[in-house]
Motif scaffolding. Sequence first.
Motif, PDB file in Angstrom:
ATOM      1  N   GLU A 101      21.525 100.829  56.303  1.00  0.00           N
ATOM      2  CA  GLU A 101      21.494  99.962  57.339  1.00  0.00           C
ATOM      3  C   GLU A 101      20.283 100.258  58.231  1.00  0.00           C
ATOM      4  OE1 GLU A 101      23.540  97.474  58.369  1.00  0.00           O
ATOM      5  OE2 GLU A 101      24.319  97.533  56.172  1.00  0.00           O
ATOM      6  N   ASN A 102      19.543 101.712  58.283  1.00  0.00           N
ATOM      7  CA  ASN A 102      18.433 101.758  58.828  1.00  0.00           C
ATOM      8  C   ASN A 102      17.246 101.160  58.190  1.00  0.00           C
ATOM      9  OD1 ASN A 102      19.912 103.230  60.832  1.00  0.00           O
ATOM     10  ND2 ASN A 102      19.530 105.234  59.833  1.00  0.00           N
ATOM     11  N   VAL A 103      17.081 101.117  56.919  1.00  0.00           N
ATOM     12  CA  VAL A 103      15.922 100.601  56.052  1.00  0.00           C
ATOM     13  C   VAL A 103      16.191  99.124  56.480  1.00  0.00           C
ATOM     14  CG1 VAL A 103      15.085  99.960  54.050  1.00  0.00           C
ATOM     15  CG2 VAL A 103      15.798 102.446  54.409  1.00  0.00           C
ATOM     16  N   VAL A 133      13.252  96.943  58.206  1.00  0.00           N
ATOM     17  CA  VAL A 133      12.549  95.795  57.552  1.00  0.00           C
ATOM     18  C   VAL A 133      12.642  94.510  58.310  1.00  0.00           C
ATOM     19  CG1 VAL A 133      12.510  94.564  55.217  1.00  0.00           C
ATOM     20  CG2 VAL A 133      12.371  96.985  55.200  1.00  0.00           C
ATOM     21  N   LEU A 134      13.936  94.271  58.431  1.00  0.00           N
ATOM     22  CA  LEU A 134      14.006  93.060  59.201  1.00  0.00           C
ATOM     23  C   LEU A 134      13.333  93.067  60.576  1.00  0.00           C
ATOM     24  CD1 LEU A 134      17.821  92.035  58.321  1.00  0.00           C
ATOM     25  CD2 LEU A 134      15.684  91.209  57.186  1.00  0.00           C
ATOM     26  N   ALA A 135      13.176  94.078  61.281  1.00  0.00           N
ATOM     27  CA  ALA A 135      12.375  94.071  62.341  1.00  0.00           C
ATOM     28  C   ALA A 135      11.072  93.610  62.191  1.00  0.00           C
ATOM     29  CB  ALA A 135      12.681  95.296  63.153  1.00  0.00           C
ATOM     30  N   GLU A 136      10.467  94.115  61.067  1.00  0.00           N
ATOM     31  CA  GLU A 136       9.171  93.862  60.864  1.00  0.00           C
ATOM     32  C   GLU A 136       8.994  92.174  60.398  1.00  0.00           C
ATOM     33  OE1 GLU A 136       6.060  95.428  61.131  1.00  0.00           O
ATOM     34  OE2 GLU A 136       7.505  96.963  62.052  1.00  0.00           O
ATOM     35  N   LEU A 137      10.135  91.706  59.646  1.00  0.00           N
ATOM     36  CA  LEU A 137       9.957  90.373  59.349  1.00  0.00           C
ATOM     37  C   LEU A 137       9.999  89.442  60.489  1.00  0.00           C
ATOM     38  CD1 LEU A 137      10.134  88.217  57.142  1.00  0.00           C
ATOM     39  CD2 LEU A 137      12.420  88.263  57.053  1.00  0.00           C
ATOM     40  N   PHE A 138      10.806  89.654  61.496  1.00  0.00           N
ATOM     41  CA  PHE A 138      11.077  88.796  62.695  1.00  0.00           C
ATOM     42  C   PHE A 138       9.814  89.117  63.596  1.00  0.00           C
ATOM     43  CE2 PHE A 138      15.416  88.567  60.976  1.00  0.00           C
ATOM     44  CZ  PHE A 138      15.355  87.120  60.800  1.00  0.00           C
ATOM     45  N   LYS A 139       9.281  90.174  63.598  1.00  0.00           N
ATOM     46  CA  LYS A 139       7.843  90.243  64.404  1.00  0.00           C
ATOM     47  C   LYS A 139       6.746  89.455  63.596  1.00  0.00           C
ATOM     48  CE  LYS A 139       6.605  94.580  65.012  1.00  0.00           C
ATOM     49  NZ  LYS A 139       6.321  96.126  64.792  1.00  0.00           N
ATOM     50  N   GLN A 140       6.915  89.263  62.511  1.00  0.00           N
ATOM     51  CA  GLN A 140       6.062  88.360  61.761  1.00  0.00           C
ATOM     52  C   GLN A 140       6.117  86.943  62.393  1.00  0.00           C
ATOM     53  OE1 GLN A 140       6.585  89.395  57.716  1.00  0.00           O
ATOM     54  NE2 GLN A 140       4.161  89.091  57.456  1.00  0.00           N
ATOM     55  N   GLN A 141       7.542  86.588  62.366  1.00  0.00           N
ATOM     56  CA  GLN A 141       7.694  85.150  62.802  1.00  0.00           C
ATOM     57  C   GLN A 141       7.502  85.047  64.120  1.00  0.00           C
ATOM     58  OE1 GLN A 141      12.213  83.578  62.437  1.00  0.00           O
ATOM     59  NE2 GLN A 141      11.882  84.122  64.542  1.00  0.00           N
ATOM     60  N   ASP A 142       7.668  85.900  65.041  1.00  0.00           N
ATOM     61  CA  ASP A 142       7.040  85.847  66.584  1.00  0.00           C
ATOM     62  C   ASP A 142       5.340  85.713  66.656  1.00  0.00           C
ATOM     63  OD1 ASP A 142       9.747  86.234  67.429  1.00  0.00           O
ATOM     64  OD2 ASP A 142       9.586  88.352  67.938  1.00  0.00           O
ATOM     65  N   CYS A 143       4.903  86.507  65.596  1.00  0.00           N
ATOM     66  CA  CYS A 143       3.478  86.628  65.534  1.00  0.00           C
ATOM     67  C   CYS A 143       3.319  85.052  65.231  1.00  0.00           C
ATOM     68  CB  CYS A 143       2.672  87.377  64.552  1.00  0.00           C
ATOM     69  SG  CYS A 143       2.758  89.062  65.265  1.00  0.00           S
ATOM     70  N   PHE A 165      13.062  82.095  60.113  1.00  0.00           N
ATOM     71  CA  PHE A 165      13.644  82.682  58.846  1.00  0.00           C
ATOM     72  C   PHE A 165      14.870  82.891  59.013  1.00  0.00           C
ATOM     73  CE2 PHE A 165       9.375  85.432  58.955  1.00  0.00           C
ATOM     74  CZ  PHE A 165       8.621  84.649  57.965  1.00  0.00           C
ATOM     75  N   ASP A 166      15.551  82.628  57.928  1.00  0.00           N
ATOM     76  CA  ASP A 166      17.115  82.783  57.722  1.00  0.00           C
ATOM     77  C   ASP A 166      17.342  83.711  56.520  1.00  0.00           C
ATOM     78  OD1 ASP A 166      18.357  81.278  59.691  1.00  0.00           O
ATOM     79  OD2 ASP A 166      17.872  79.427  58.458  1.00  0.00           O
ATOM     80  N   ILE A 167      17.907  84.931  56.731  1.00  0.00           N
ATOM     81  CA  ILE A 167      18.004  85.824  55.668  1.00  0.00           C
ATOM     82  C   ILE A 167      19.392  85.529  54.876  1.00  0.00           C
ATOM     83  CG2 ILE A 167      18.375  88.355  55.107  1.00  0.00           C
ATOM     84  CD1 ILE A 167      15.540  87.342  56.572  1.00  0.00           C
ATOM     85  N   ASP A 168      19.204  85.469  53.549  1.00  0.00           N
ATOM     86  CA  ASP A 168      20.307  85.273  52.667  1.00  0.00           C
ATOM     87  C   ASP A 168      20.752  86.618  52.212  1.00  0.00           C
ATOM     88  OD1 ASP A 168      20.438  82.580  52.731  1.00  0.00           O
ATOM     89  OD2 ASP A 168      18.921  82.625  51.342  1.00  0.00           O
ATOM     90  N   LYS A 169      20.072  87.533  51.698  1.00  0.00           N
ATOM     91  CA  LYS A 169      20.396  88.712  50.970  1.00  0.00           C
ATOM     92  C   LYS A 169      19.067  89.821  51.513  1.00  0.00           C
ATOM     93  CE  LYS A 169      21.858  90.798  46.539  1.00  0.00           C
ATOM     94  NZ  LYS A 169      22.892  91.512  46.939  1.00  0.00           N
ATOM     95  N   THR A 170      19.771  91.087  51.482  1.00  0.00           N
ATOM     96  CA  THR A 170      18.925  92.313  51.453  1.00  0.00           C
ATOM     97  C   THR A 170      19.592  93.283  50.385  1.00  0.00           C
ATOM     98  OG1 THR A 170      19.985  93.276  53.248  1.00  0.00           O
ATOM     99  CG2 THR A 170      18.175  91.913  53.764  1.00  0.00           C
ATOM    100  N   GLU A 171      18.502  93.970  49.703  1.00  0.00           N
ATOM    101  CA  GLU A 171      19.088  95.061  48.808  1.00  0.00           C
ATOM    102  C   GLU A 171      17.927  96.111  48.876  1.00  0.00           C
ATOM    103  OE1 GLU A 171      20.553  95.770  44.437  1.00  0.00           O
ATOM    104  OE2 GLU A 171      20.822  93.798  45.349  1.00  0.00           O
ATOM    105  N   MET A 208      12.647  97.600  49.545  1.00  0.00           N
ATOM    106  CA  MET A 208      13.849  96.918  49.885  1.00  0.00           C
ATOM    107  C   MET A 208      13.491  95.401  49.421  1.00  0.00           C
ATOM    108  SD  MET A 208      16.543  96.195  51.786  1.00  0.00           S
ATOM    109  CE  MET A 208      16.958  97.410  53.024  1.00  0.00           C
ATOM    110  N   VAL A 209      14.406  94.655  48.731  1.00  0.00           N
ATOM    111  CA  VAL A 209      14.172  93.178  48.452  1.00  0.00           C
ATOM    112  C   VAL A 209      14.758  92.544  49.711  1.00  0.00           C
ATOM    113  CG1 VAL A 209      14.795  91.460  46.886  1.00  0.00           C
ATOM    114  CG2 VAL A 209      13.899  93.538  46.118  1.00  0.00           C
ATOM    115  N   VAL A 210      14.158  91.148  50.142  1.00  0.00           N
ATOM    116  CA  VAL A 210      14.779  90.312  51.187  1.00  0.00           C
ATOM    117  C   VAL A 210      14.677  89.073  50.509  1.00  0.00           C
ATOM    118  CG1 VAL A 210      14.562  89.391  53.370  1.00  0.00           C
ATOM    119  CG2 VAL A 210      14.168  91.862  52.955  1.00  0.00           C
ATOM    120  N   LEU A 211      15.711  88.139  50.597  1.00  0.00           N
ATOM    121  CA  LEU A 211      15.842  86.666  50.122  1.00  0.00           C
ATOM    122  C   LEU A 211      16.207  86.041  51.288  1.00  0.00           C
ATOM    123  CD1 LEU A 211      17.821  87.357  46.679  1.00  0.00           C
ATOM    124  CD2 LEU A 211      15.376  87.528  47.040  1.00  0.00           C
TER     125      LEU A 211
END
Length: 149
Positions: A29-31, A35-45, A98-104, A111-114
């Motif tokens: 959960e921490n990972v 990771v999602l915080a970084e992804l959504f930071k990219q969206q904001d940028c 972005f919409d997240i379907d799966k993380t593993e 980490m993989v993000v789909l």
Amino acid sequence: MKFIWASILFAFLALTSCSTAPTPQVQEENVKEAVLAELFKQQDCWNEGDIDCFMNGYWNSDSLVFVSGEKISFGWQKVTDNYKAKYSSKELMGTLTFDIDKTEQLSPDAMVVLGSWNLKRSDVDFGGKFSLLWRKIDGEWKIVIDHTS
């Protein structure tokens, strides 16, 4: 006397290691959060019109891989140049979601993000799917492989 001190030390180490070790689910959960915080930071940028900021989410290495359609690009600079050529203005960049379907989580540092992406501009609305391989490099989560369609 040595046996008593050794027993106390062993008990102390056992208790502290048990009480401070996070469970695998907590680690995942921490990972995922990081990771999602970084992804959504990219969206904001992106939505601020800042490709350089957006690119901070990618591994700044010649080994970065970006796959889109029939094209494979290698290296952070090449990917940056491609984005800047295709999206040369804030109007062309539009609004990204972005919409997240799966993380593993594959390992403590992978980490993989789909998910799906959507780009809305005044003239067009389009999107697709992505799969991202994130790695923890020098203490930071970075995209090392991006497959976007």
